[in-house]
Enzyme design. Structure first.
Site, PDB file in Angstrom:
ATOM      1  N   PRO A  46      -7.062  -4.948   1.256  1.00 20.91           N
ATOM      2  CA  PRO A  46      -6.113  -4.666   2.329  1.00 20.91           C
ATOM      3  C   PRO A  46      -5.233  -3.448   2.094  1.00 20.91           C
ATOM      4  O   PRO A  46      -4.646  -3.291   1.028  1.00 20.91           O
ATOM      5  CB  PRO A  46      -5.252  -5.938   2.361  1.00 20.91           C
ATOM      6  CG  PRO A  46      -5.474  -6.638   1.069  1.00 20.91           C
ATOM      7  CD  PRO A  46      -6.511  -5.923   0.310  1.00 20.91           C
ATOM      8  N   GLU A  47      -5.156  -2.622   3.129  1.00 26.55           N
ATOM      9  CA  GLU A  47      -4.154  -1.551   3.169  1.00 26.55           C
ATOM     10  C   GLU A  47      -3.158  -1.933   4.256  1.00 26.55           C
ATOM     11  O   GLU A  47      -3.253  -3.025   4.822  1.00 26.55           O
ATOM     12  CB  GLU A  47      -4.820  -0.212   3.481  1.00 26.55           C
ATOM     13  CG  GLU A  47      -5.876   0.188   2.457  1.00 26.55           C
ATOM     14  CD  GLU A  47      -6.521   1.525   2.755  1.00 26.55           C
ATOM     15  OE1 GLU A  47      -5.879   2.357   3.410  1.00 26.55           O
ATOM     16  OE2 GLU A  47      -7.660   1.727   2.348  1.00 26.55           O
TER      17      GLU A  47
END
Length: 274
Positions: free
Chosen positions: A2-3
């Site tokens: 995840p960003e």
DNA sequence: GGTGCCCTGTGG
DNA sequence: CCACAGGGCACC
């Protein structure tokens, strides 16, 4: 994994289902995931807390409790959060379970076990999670061309490395750094000190615009999120360069190039990006 | 600044 | 089998 866009999606999906819930107990399957304090104490301190809010800052998430205590967490590469009924089988990589007061469990899964949890006591400054060292949020109105120039202009490092620096911009990761630079038409290896005013202007526009776009593309219903066990990110069809080395540029048709910057795999169009 | 490391899973 | 993975940090 995840960003910022993914972490924001997780926040948006889970927040309404967490606020107002009480954590009845905490089950720790893997001590390593709890960075502070020692896992047993962490479980003790979190048990009985009422969740007042669930927020994102950069790639960090925080559970804010009534009374001011906070749990800060970072998903790193493969962390995921799900809500499951207690009867659902515990997965191989489920390391932490928060038992809620509504017959649901907030579960943390992480194949690579890079993710971490911290408990921050009310009135104590969080100097341990790294959250306090974060730079500006990409949607902050104070992110201006002047901010960029002041922080970046003297540096000889590649612009992509600067975008990945969490102390400068909170939340940009390897995928979206490439996507942002493609949109801004700047080569990822271009030295920051050689950027023109025009480059800064395009970068300033591309950062929030691209992240907002991918947050939109990530939109997912609560039901679909749970079905995918918190691992569903639908924006990959919309990526223009990341993971597409050797394929034609969507803009000009030139073959996308691959290079390594700051140890991170990077893809760009040699024609569109200067 | 580069490199290794924390880990497991996956794809070439 | 090896290389690599969306992160971040400690260590020369």
């Amino acid at each position: 994994m995840p960003e910022l866009p993914e972490v924001e999606t997780i926040k948006r999906v889970l927040q309404p289902h967490l606020v107002g819930r009480k954590i009845k107990s905490v089950i720790v399957h893997n001590d390593r995931i709890v960075a502070y304090p020692q896992a047993e104490l962490f479980a003790l301190k979190v048990s009985g807390q009422m969740i007042a809010n669930f927020t994102r800052r950069g790639k960090f998430l925080s559970l804010h409790f009534l009374g001011g205590d906070t749990v800060v967490l970072h998903l790193r590469m493969t962390g995921a959060l799900t809500l499951s009924p207690p009867s659902a089988p515990v997965e191989k990589h489920t390391h932490l379970i928060f038992v809620l007061d509504d017959e649901k469990e907030l579960r943390y899964e992480d194949a690579r076990r890079f993710g971490r949890f911290w408990f921050i006591e009310n009135g104590t400054e969080d100097t341990i999670s790294g959250k306090s060292k974060l730079g500006i949020e990409p949607f902050d109105s104070r992110l201006t061309a002047a901010y960029l120039r002041d922080r970046l202009i003297k540096s000889k490092r590649p612009i992509k490395e600067a975008l990945l620096d969490q102390g400068l911009f909170a939340g940009i990761g390897n995928i979206y750094a490439d996507e942002i630079l493609f949109t801004a038409k700047i080569r990822p290896d271009k030295a920051v000190c050689t950027l023109t005013d025009d480059d800064f202007a395009r970068l300033l526009k591309a950062i929030p615009e691209r992240l907002e776009y991918f947050i939109e593309k990530n939109e997912i219903s609560f039901e679909a999120y749970l079905k995918s066990k918190g691992k569903e990110y639908r924006n990959t069809p919309y990526l223009q360069v990341y993971g597409k080395a050797g394929r034609p540029c969507a803009c000009c048709g030139a073959e996308l190039c691959h290079t390594v910057i700051g140890g991170r795999s990077s893809v760009y169009c040699p024609n569109c990006q200067k």
